[in-house]
Motif scaffolding. Structure first.
Motif, short mmCIF file in Angstrom:
data_model
loop_
_atom_site.label_atom_id
_atom_site.label_comp_id
_atom_site.label_asym_id
_atom_site.label_seq_id
_atom_site.Cartn_x
_atom_site.Cartn_y
_atom_site.Cartn_z
N SER A 188 -69.71 -49.00 -120.93
CA SER A 188 -68.52 -48.18 -120.65
C SER A 188 -67.87 -47.72 -121.95
O SER A 188 -67.43 -46.57 -122.07
N LYS A 192 -67.47 -43.83 -123.21
CA LYS A 192 -66.17 -43.26 -123.60
C LYS A 192 -66.30 -42.58 -124.96
O LYS A 192 -65.76 -41.49 -125.19
N TRP A 202 -60.73 -41.07 -126.85
CA TRP A 202 -60.41 -41.65 -125.54
C TRP A 202 -59.16 -42.51 -125.59
O TRP A 202 -58.28 -42.40 -124.74
N TYR A 238 -60.28 -50.59 -124.85
CA TYR A 238 -61.47 -50.09 -125.52
C TYR A 238 -62.06 -51.13 -126.46
O TYR A 238 -63.29 -51.33 -126.50
#
Length: 302
Positions: A188, A192, A202, A238
């Motif tokens: 993921s 991103k 992002w 993140y």
């Protein structure tokens, strides 16, 4: 005939002392680290029970999809295997067969028999179920670890709930599931990065604002008045995803802290946005010493 001295001489040869060979050996030992069979037995029961919950509550769209076959856009694997859309009748039959297979798989673990056969039946049925579910415009990456789990668990062979015998086959199966869990988050983060062009693209965006405005609960909507707080949250998410592979090498208290962090994150998203990520949360149990549960502390090997 090879003697013990010959074996020692071979093992201490310059080739075996090379960094590449030592690295390969260390990697293989890590990937095949043995775990108690009872751990896989308990994990099997958890997974097969959750598959029942998943098809009855989480991914329930297969039977309704049968009424709109024109909307079917098969994934690459479905196209490669020429899997057509299921009719409502076929979807209903698959549902009952999958439920029966899960029950049989749990009973097989308890009895210590037919575990490969029942596990393969669950894997085939669940893959067909998910390929149909994902063929109508939505790919749920929260099921990655669960699909890997049902695939590799039959390879562990026969396991019993109170058998603490170490097994490399059991260790390999759980390690593969652990890698799938971590890949869910790390993949993921990479996606991103690719879509936004950079991590900052992002993390500094308005993704959280969009999500909260679209489906946020009163518990989270107040954060819209503090955009800086949402940016901090995006950077935190993140970084957690990007460094998730570290979990694979954690032990003891630090491992439990890491697992708790991810689970608390999913609990927060469920309470604030209604997103539960349960299939991945359940697979975090692959990191836990399930054989230490009170009702499994019995019959250890001599």
């Amino acid at each position: 005939m090879t003697t013990a001295s010959d074996a020692v001489a071979v093992s201490s040869s310059p080739r075996d002392r090379s960094p590449v060979r030592r690295g390969l050996r260390a990697g293989l030992d890590w990937f095949l680290a043995p775990v108690p069979l009872a751990r896989v037995a308990a994990f099997r029961i958890l997974i097969y029970a959750f598959v029942v919950l998943d098809v009855l509550w989480v991914r329930t769209s297969v039977v309704p999809h049968g009424y709109v076959p024109d909307l079917y856009r098969p994934t690459w694997l479905s196209r490669a295997l020429a899997i057509p859309p299921l009719t409502p009748t076929q979807g209903t039959v698959l549902l009952w067969l999958l439920l029966a297979s899960c029950v049989a798989a749990v009973v097989a673990v308890v009895l210590g028999r037919l575990q490969r056969t029942t596990g393969i039946a669950v894997a085939l049925g669940f893959w067909l179920w998910m390929l149909n579910s994902q063929g109508f415009g939505y790919i749920s990456h929260d099921h990655l670890a669960l699909m890997v789990a049902v695939t590799v668990l039959p390879t562990a062979g026969v396991t019993r709930l109170r058998d603490h015998t170490p097994s490399q086959a059991a260790g390999w199966a759980l390690r593969a599931i652990q890698l799938a869990v971590v890949a869910t988050y790390f993949g993921s983060a990479i996606l991103k990065w690719m879509r936004a062009g950079s991590p900052a693209g992002w993390a500094n965006s308005a993704v959280f604002v969009w999500a909260i405005m679209r489906r946020g609960s009163p518990l989270i909507r107040w954060t819209l008045e503090y955009p800086w707080l949402l940016i901090v949250g995006q950077w935190g998410l993140y970084l957690i995803e990007l460094f998730s592979p570290v979990v694979l090498w954690l032990r003891g208290r630090w491992l439990y802290v890491a697992i708790s962090t991810f689970i608390l994150f999913h609990l927060a998203t469920f309470l604030s946005l209604g997103i539960h990520f349960l299939p991945t949360v359940v697979c975090w149990a692959a990191f836990l010493p399930l054989e230490r549960l009170p009702f499994l502390r019995a019959r250890r090997p001599a």
